[in-house]
Enzyme design. Structure first.
Site, PDB file in Angstrom:
ATOM      1  N   THR A  55     -10.531   5.594  15.243  1.00  0.00           N
ATOM      2  CA  THR A  55     -10.967   6.024  16.566  1.00  0.00           C
ATOM      3  C   THR A  55     -10.488   4.954  17.547  1.00  0.00           C
ATOM      4  O   THR A  55      -9.806   4.005  17.156  1.00  0.00           O
ATOM      5  CB  THR A  55     -12.505   6.142  16.631  1.00  0.00           C
ATOM      6  N   ASN A 100       0.837  -1.207   0.000  1.00  0.00           N
ATOM      7  CA  ASN A 100       0.000   0.000   0.000  1.00  0.00           C
ATOM      8  C   ASN A 100       0.869   1.253   0.000  1.00  0.00           C
ATOM      9  O   ASN A 100       0.570   2.229  -0.689  1.00  0.00           O
ATOM     10  CB  ASN A 100      -0.962  -0.006   1.192  1.00  0.00           C
ATOM     11  N   MET A 138       1.012  -3.046  12.280  1.00  0.00           N
ATOM     12  CA  MET A 138       0.391  -4.100  13.092  1.00  0.00           C
ATOM     13  C   MET A 138       0.484  -3.809  14.584  1.00  0.00           C
ATOM     14  O   MET A 138       0.973  -4.607  15.374  1.00  0.00           O
ATOM     15  CB  MET A 138       1.056  -5.448  12.764  1.00  0.00           C
ATOM     16  N   ARG A 139       0.003  -2.651  14.957  1.00  0.00           N
ATOM     17  CA  ARG A 139      -0.015  -2.284  16.372  1.00  0.00           C
ATOM     18  C   ARG A 139      -1.383  -1.675  16.691  1.00  0.00           C
ATOM     19  O   ARG A 139      -1.918  -0.898  15.889  1.00  0.00           O
ATOM     20  CB  ARG A 139       1.045  -1.203  16.666  1.00  0.00           C
ATOM     21  N   ARG A 195       2.512  -0.281  25.940  1.00  0.00           N
ATOM     22  CA  ARG A 195       1.970   0.355  24.738  1.00  0.00           C
ATOM     23  C   ARG A 195       2.044   1.883  24.828  1.00  0.00           C
ATOM     24  O   ARG A 195       2.390   2.570  23.869  1.00  0.00           O
ATOM     25  CB  ARG A 195       0.502  -0.087  24.571  1.00  0.00           C
ATOM     26  N   ASN A 250      -6.975   4.322   8.347  1.00  0.00           N
ATOM     27  CA  ASN A 250      -6.586   2.915   8.282  1.00  0.00           C
ATOM     28  C   ASN A 250      -7.302   2.273   7.097  1.00  0.00           C
ATOM     29  O   ASN A 250      -8.335   2.770   6.643  1.00  0.00           O
ATOM     30  CB  ASN A 250      -6.996   2.197   9.572  1.00  0.00           C
ATOM     31  N   ASP A 288     -11.010  -0.994  14.207  1.00  0.00           N
ATOM     32  CA  ASP A 288     -11.696  -1.138  12.912  1.00  0.00           C
ATOM     33  C   ASP A 288     -13.112  -0.557  12.941  1.00  0.00           C
ATOM     34  O   ASP A 288     -13.985  -0.981  12.170  1.00  0.00           O
ATOM     35  CB  ASP A 288     -11.757  -2.620  12.471  1.00  0.00           C
ATOM     36  N   HIS A 318      -8.804  -1.539   6.084  1.00  0.00           N
ATOM     37  CA  HIS A 318      -9.104  -2.853   6.652  1.00  0.00           C
ATOM     38  C   HIS A 318      -9.686  -3.735   5.549  1.00  0.00           C
ATOM     39  O   HIS A 318     -10.619  -3.311   4.857  1.00  0.00           O
ATOM     40  CB  HIS A 318     -10.108  -2.719   7.804  1.00  0.00           C
TER      41      HIS A 318
HETATM   42  C1  GRF Z   1      -3.407  -4.641   3.867  1.00  0.00           C
HETATM   43  O1  GRF Z   1      -4.026  -5.730   3.264  1.00  0.00           O
HETATM   44  C2  GRF Z   1      -4.357  -3.923   4.776  1.00  0.00           C
HETATM   45  O2  GRF Z   1      -5.693  -4.197   4.503  1.00  0.00           O
HETATM   46  C3  GRF Z   1      -4.027  -4.420   6.140  1.00  0.00           C
HETATM   47  O3  GRF Z   1      -2.665  -4.699   6.101  1.00  0.00           O
HETATM   48  C4  GRF Z   1      -2.268  -5.038   4.780  1.00  0.00           C
HETATM   49  C5  GRF Z   1      -0.990  -4.310   4.475  1.00  0.00           C
HETATM   50  O4  GRF Z   1      -0.350  -4.806   3.347  1.00  0.00           O
HETATM   51  N1  GRF Z   1      -4.400  -3.425   7.116  1.00  0.00           N
HETATM   52  P1  GRF Z   1       0.925  -4.041   2.758  1.00  0.00           P
HETATM   53  O5  GRF Z   1       2.025  -4.050   3.803  1.00  0.00           O
HETATM   54  O6  GRF Z   1       0.526  -2.668   2.381  1.00  0.00           O
HETATM   55  O7  GRF Z   1       1.330  -4.863   1.575  1.00  0.00           O
END
Ligand code: GRF
Length: 213
Positions: free
Chosen positions: A142, A15, A91-92, A66, A108, A146, A110
């Site tokens: 928020t 992304n 991933m936090r 955290r 974000n 999610d 999802h």
């Molecule tokens: C994505 O699929 C997103 O939906 C999730 O984490 C993934 C990140 O993938 N939150 P990348 O690191 O951007 O390839």
């Protein structure tokens, strides 16, 4: 002036790459001011360096809890004065204080059509439920995981007999289109966060904009 934007990652950063490419192509008016990772081995850091974007890394394991980690991250990010934070596979779970510090300025993505399937294993859950449509959602962050107001959804039809991996691959391609688009809408001020809701083109929006692919 382009909106100063920080991108937070933990892994591959596909992304992130979509943002880098959209900015380079002149399709997205954001200034990518820093890419932050909580993992030094995240491949996304290499993508950022190659694109000439400043990078920063703080390991969450070096902090006792955290809250102290999040304080360190915010202090580090704020050196770059970001106006918008993009969570791209970060991933936090964020502490309430961190979310409050950047209230209405964190996005974000999802991989589900929220409010369906918050949490993990979204593709398998969509298959198990026999859903006709699946996809991904860009939303404001928020304190509810999610659960923040939705901005933009990209959806596609589930193919008969496809696996969770195949579905994931197709959903990721959708993400690479909708995430830069949604961030551009926020960066340009067309989408705002106000009083716990998304305002899209001046209207309080209970439902997100939907793109079908
Ligand atoms: C994505 O699929 C997103 O939906 C999730 O984490 C993934 C990140 O993938 N939150 P990348 O690191 O951007 O390839």
């Amino acid at each position: 002036m382009a909106c100063r934007t920080a991108i937070l990652i933990s892994g591959s950063g596909t992304n992130l790459q979509a943002f880098i490419d959209a900015v380079a192509a002149g399709d997205l008016d954001l200034e990518l001011c820093v890419v932050f990772s909580n993992r030094p081995d995240a491949f996304g850091l290499e993508r950022a360096e190659k694109a000439g974007i400043p990078t920063s890394c703080i390991r969450h394991g070096d902090y006792p809890d955290r809250e102290s980690f999040d304080r360190a991250v915010a202090a580090d990010l704020d050196r770059h004065a970001p106006e918008l934070l993009i969570l791209a596979g970060f991933m936090r779970i964020l502490s309430p204080a961190f979310v409050e510090h950047y209230a209405g300025r964190i996005l974000n993505i999802h991989p589900a059509l929220l409010p369906k399937y918050p949490g993990l294993d979204t593709h398998q859950r969509a298959l198990d439920a026999g859903d006709e449509w699946h996809g991904s959602t860009v939303h404001f962050v928020t304190e509810e995981l999610d659960g923040g107001p939705r901005i933009l959804q990209g959806r596609l039809r589930v193919n008969a007999g496809e696996s969770a991996d195949e579905l994931q691959t197709r959903v990721q391609a959708v993400e690479h289109r909708i995430y830069p688009e949604a961030a551009g809408l926020v960066g340009s001020g067309r989408v705002l966060f106000d009083d716990g809701e998304a305002i899209i083109d001046g209207k309080r929006a209970a439902d997100p904009v939907i793109r079908s692919y």
